[in-house]
Design an enzyme around this catalytic site. Structure first.
Site: not given
Ligand code: PAP
Length: 339
Positions: A81, A83, A142, A164, A230, A298-299
């Site tokens: 999470g 981003t 990271h 997470r 998360y 998916k978030g």
């Molecule tokens: P990174 O390590 O490459 O920077 P990071 O942002 O940590 O990635 O993680 C991406 C995850 O956060 C994705 O999860 P998923 O694959 O299970 O869907 C992404 O969808 C999710 N994510 C990005 N933005 C948000 C947000 N605003 N709220 C909740 N989840 C989010």
């Protein structure tokens, strides 16, 4: 923060750079190596796995970065999470600077507003000029705790850590890295990915050692390290935003709470809002060679249930018990294991 100047790049032909390149080559050739998730090799350096460019950047970062007491450093395990956390912290810090309709988060990806040390500032032998950035400076990484520069560990700067549950982290990581794999390699199977994750072979992994490093610091110095999950952000974003703002030294006032500022921040940074912005639907690359759209999948909490078999879940639970048992660090998983 968006316009951080990289004012110096070591010249490829300078004697100093030659020595640095040679010593980095020597270092890499002495490290354990594994084929990485995207096809690029991962090296095991001081207990953690990382690609070559990341190790170079981490070493340069450790050598050159000087933390200020007012700095705020976001540290996350990949796919936990980051981003989202970057967006939330940027919005908290800058809430009096922009009206919501003109917030840079509406036009820039959070990774452009809060730079990574290893993917942006210190990558490719760059030496960034960070002296003129407005205070408090907000950075992200990271990088595992043992690799941090002493000035981060010993100054009064603050660290916000986010992780997470390992099931969703793994599934997210597997999807993400598969999108970055060159076509000729074909996709990495879920089984192969799971085997690598279970061996601790992920970027900046093992997952458990990365989380434990920050968990232990949080136990020892809670005023220095905030530990977020998360799942907890998803469960009660209002409460967590207040906690975050207080920790960062800029708590919400009663008036701000009354005027709905917390709700506006949580809405602006929500998955649905960010994902639907043009900048985040695009193939622009705000981190390394990853397209922005791949950062929003998916978030959700619990998507693991659509991918992991019961033996995989049992293996992962057993592994977490082995690695984290007794530390006090546990993860909520929703839904519970399929029977
Ligand atoms: P990174 O390590 O490459 O920077 P990071 O942002 O940590 O990635 O993680 C991406 C995850 O956060 C994705 O999860 P998923 O694959 O299970 O869907 C992404 O969808 C999710 N994510 C990005 N933005 C948000 C947000 N605003 N709220 C909740 N989840 C989010």
């Amino acid at each position: 923060m968006a316009n951080t100047q990289i004012n110096q790049s070591l010249d490829d032909d300078s004697p100093m750079e030659k020595i640095e390149n040679e010593s980095q080559g020597l270092l890499l050739s002495s490290l354990p190596i594994e084929k990485g998730w995207t096809g690029l090799p991962l090296y095991q350096y001081q207990g953690f796995w990382c690609h070559a460019k990341g190790i170079q950047a981490a070493i340069s970062f450790r050598k050159h970065f000087h933390a200020l007491d007012s700095d705020i450093i976001l540290v996350t395990t990949p796919k936990s999470g980051t981003t989202w956390l970057k967006a939330l912290t940027f919005a908290i810090l800058n809430r009096r600077r922009y009206i919501f309709s003109q917030n840079p988060l509406l036009t820039d990806n959070p990774h452009d507003l809060v730079p990574f040390f290893e993917f942006k500032l210190y990558t490719d032998n760059q030496l960034p000029n960070l002296a003129d950035l407005p205070s408090p400076r907000l950075f992200a990484t990271h990088i595992p705790y043992p690799w941090l520069p002493d000035s981060i560990k010993n100054s009064n700067c603050k660290i916000v850590h986010l992780c997470r549950n390992p099931r969703d982290t793994f599934v997210s990581y597997w999807h993400f890295t598969n999108k970055a794999r060159p076509e000729f390699l074909g996709p990495l199977s879920l089984e192969k990915g799971f085997e690598m994750f279970s061996k601790g072979i992920t970027g900046f992994g093992p997952f458990w050692d990365h989380a434990l490093g920050y968990w232990n610091e949080n136990l020892e110095r809670p005023q220095k390290v905030l530990f977020l999950k998360y799942e907890e952000l998803k469960e009660d974003i209002t409460y967590q935003l207040k906690r975050l703002a207080k920790f960062m030294g800029c708590p919400f006032s009663i008036e701000e709470e009354r005027d709905g500022v917390i709700d506006e921040i949580s809405r602006l940074c929500s998955f649905d809002c960010l994902r639907n912005l043009d900048v985040n639907k695009s193939s622009a690359k705000s981190i390394s060679y990853f397209e922005n759209q791949t950062l929003f999948r998916k978030g959700e909490v619990g998507d693991w249930v659509n991918y992991l078999t019961t033996p995989m879940v049992e293996r992962l639970d057993q592994l977490m018990e082995e690695k984290l048992g007794g530390s006090g660090l546990t993860f909520e998983v929703y839904p519970q294991l399929r029977k």
